[in-house]
Design an enzyme around this catalytic site. Structure first.
Site, mmCIF file in Angstrom:
data_model
loop_
_atom_site.group_PDB
_atom_site.id
_atom_site.type_symbol
_atom_site.label_atom_id
_atom_site.label_comp_id
_atom_site.label_asym_id
_atom_site.label_seq_id
_atom_site.Cartn_x
_atom_site.Cartn_y
_atom_site.Cartn_z
ATOM 1 N N ARG A 199 0.827 -1.211 0.000
ATOM 2 C CA ARG A 199 0.000 0.000 0.000
ATOM 3 C C ARG A 199 0.856 1.254 0.000
ATOM 4 O O ARG A 199 0.346 2.358 -0.140
ATOM 5 C CB ARG A 199 -0.891 0.018 1.245
ATOM 6 N N GLU A 232 -0.928 -8.632 -5.515
ATOM 7 C CA GLU A 232 -2.284 -9.089 -5.838
ATOM 8 C C GLU A 232 -2.308 -10.565 -6.233
ATOM 9 O O GLU A 232 -3.216 -11.294 -5.869
ATOM 10 C CB GLU A 232 -2.901 -8.235 -6.961
ATOM 11 N N LEU A 276 2.469 -22.158 -0.953
ATOM 12 C CA LEU A 276 1.411 -21.166 -1.115
ATOM 13 C C LEU A 276 0.190 -21.725 -1.866
ATOM 14 O O LEU A 276 -0.902 -21.174 -1.780
ATOM 15 C CB LEU A 276 1.982 -19.950 -1.857
ATOM 16 N N GLY A 277 0.384 -22.855 -2.564
ATOM 17 C CA GLY A 277 -0.744 -23.480 -3.264
ATOM 18 C C GLY A 277 -1.124 -22.765 -4.555
ATOM 19 O O GLY A 277 -0.552 -21.731 -4.880
ATOM 20 N N TYR A 278 -2.085 -23.353 -5.272
ATOM 21 C CA TYR A 278 -2.551 -22.789 -6.556
ATOM 22 C C TYR A 278 -1.352 -22.357 -7.420
ATOM 23 O O TYR A 278 -1.169 -21.188 -7.722
ATOM 24 C CB TYR A 278 -3.492 -21.602 -6.334
ATOM 25 N N TYR A 280 -10.654 -8.680 -11.597
ATOM 26 C CA TYR A 280 -10.396 -8.174 -10.247
ATOM 27 C C TYR A 280 -8.960 -7.611 -10.145
ATOM 28 O O TYR A 280 -8.748 -6.481 -9.698
ATOM 29 C CB TYR A 280 -10.621 -9.290 -9.204
ATOM 30 N N ASP A 295 -14.422 -8.471 -5.214
ATOM 31 C CA ASP A 295 -13.926 -9.777 -4.750
ATOM 32 C C ASP A 295 -14.872 -10.285 -3.660
ATOM 33 O O ASP A 295 -15.926 -9.696 -3.411
ATOM 34 C CB ASP A 295 -12.481 -9.672 -4.253
ATOM 35 N N CYS A 328 -27.732 -0.747 7.323
ATOM 36 C CA CYS A 328 -27.449 -2.103 6.842
ATOM 37 C C CYS A 328 -28.694 -2.996 6.874
ATOM 38 O O CYS A 328 -29.253 -3.271 7.938
ATOM 39 C CB CYS A 328 -26.344 -2.706 7.715
HETATM 40 S S1 SF4 Z 1 -23.828 -3.720 10.380
HETATM 41 FE FE1 SF4 Z 1 -22.772 -5.649 10.537
HETATM 42 S S2 SF4 Z 1 -23.405 -6.793 8.727
HETATM 43 FE FE2 SF4 Z 1 -23.900 -4.659 8.364
HETATM 44 S S3 SF4 Z 1 -22.128 -3.829 7.302
HETATM 45 FE FE3 SF4 Z 1 -21.808 -3.464 9.453
HETATM 46 S S4 SF4 Z 1 -20.611 -5.194 10.162
HETATM 47 FE FE4 SF4 Z 1 -21.499 -5.763 8.189
#
Ligand code: SF4
Length: 346
Positions: free
Chosen positions: A21, A33, A76-78, A115, A133, A203
């Site tokens: 970053r 990535e 690391l696989g894949y 991605y 993702d 949410c």
């Molecule tokens: S309220 Fe809970 S489920 Fe909703 S975005 Fe935040 S952490 Fe995720």
């Protein structure tokens, strides 16, 4: 709700400091990535540091022998990722060593999908393309109450549409980093910390108590069960025998002991009568014993491997056998590496 502003301000307060970053070098971002695909940050970090140290530029990665790249990738696989990594580095060299400069051009690199191209284009060049993702699917499906399966064609299309409507075109790098970090640290798959979430009031999953239901995923295809009986050769001079796997399919290009494949456990005489056993030891006198009566189970995405290791002590040398040190230096898949480290202590 201003989704993007809320997200970016959460990011400023919570982000982890990670080496990839701190740079806008597309080569280093690409490396991180690819390493982080299907891999957790803690597991991928030492590999990233090793690769950057050994291959600080795309030129050095392109010029390295494939075996060395696979060896560095070991554990690391894949492994197709490692092979693609080098193939892509060579593509860059073929274009005068200049890394592709846009999302569209990045997609032409081997192993770079939508991605990864979006991540590099937004982090390195500030191109406003959205990353989608597993973390992003989870966050969006919960906050917006989206219940289309994330692995269905329609689901992918609709999630992309939603994601594209949310990205901040002036801060694409921060926005993309923020949503992935939010999914990795805050809105995690199990027991997300909703009590301290800035999206709590908006949410849908939280308000409707649907957190465990979202995101929705269609069931996977059936897992195939395979039984591998590996032949651990020990010659009178202490050498062993490895074979290289084909260049396609699982663990492509990695080394392993030759093996007999069956539908289940084998008795000693069934094992030694098998064609693949005879191809290796036909005409050689030997003494065999099974190392593990109970199989070691190794799960891959569509396969479950039951591994048995048989110790074959031969009375004469075997063509192609190599020293244990040479065998350990080959790029090995995880079952081989674990067995060798246990059997022939490091
Ligand atoms: S309220 Fe809970 S489920 Fe909703 S975005 Fe935040 S952490 Fe995720």
């Amino acid at each position: 709700m201003n989704f993007s502003n809320t997200l970016i301000s959460w990011y400023h307060n919570h982000k982890r400091s990670l080496p990839w970053r701190e740079t806008t070098d597309p080569y280093l971002i690409w490396l991180s990535e690819i390493i982080l695909q299907q891999t957790r940050v803690n597991q991928g970090m030492p590999y990233y540091l090793k690769f950057v140290e050994r291959f600080p530029t795309v030129q050095e990665l392109a010029a390295a022998p494939q075996e060395e790249v696979l060896k560095l990738w070991q554990g690391l696989g894949y492994y197709s990722r490692a092979r693609n990594l080098q193939a892509a580095a060579r593509q860059v060299i073929d274009k005068a060593g200049i890394f592709p400069k846009s999302y569209k051009e990045l997609l032409e690199l081997k192993g770079v999908g939508e991605y990864t191209a979006a991540a590099i284009a937004s982090f390195a060049y500030k191109e406003p393309v959205v990353v989608v993702d597993g973390n992003v699917y989870r966050v969006l499906s919960r906050i917006y109450g989206f219940s289309l399966p994330i692995n269905s064609t329609e689901g992918v299309k609709e999630f992309k549409k939603l994601a594209n409507s949310l990205i901040d075109p002036k801060k694409p790098a921060q926005y993309n980093q923020a949503i992935m970090e939010f999914g990795a640290l805050q809105c995690v798959p199990k027991n997300p910390d909703c009590g301290v979430c800035p999206f709590q009031n908006d949410c849908a999953a939280f308000k409707e108590d649907r957190i465990t239901e979202l995101p929705v995923k269609l069931k996977k295809t059936k897992v195939l069960s395979l039984h591998h009986h590996y032949m651990v050769t020990i010659t009178p001079s202490g050498k062993t025998l490895l074979q290289e796997r084909p260049q396609t399919g699982i663990w492509a290009g990695l080394y392993e002991f030759p093996f007999v494949e069956s539908n289940g456990a084998l008795l000693s005489h069934e094992f030694t009568a098998a064609d693949s056993f005879q191809e290796v030891y036909g005409g050689v006198r030997f003494r065999e014993s099974v190392y593990n009566q109970e199989p070691i189970i190794h799960k891959l995405s569509h396969r479950k491997i039951h591994a048995y290791f048989w110790i074959i002590e031969t009375e004469t040398e075997v063509e192609g056998a190599m020293s244990i040190a040479e065998a350990k230096a080959k790029p090995l898949h995880v079952l081989m590496e674990r067995f060798m480290n246990e059997f022939w202590h490091k």
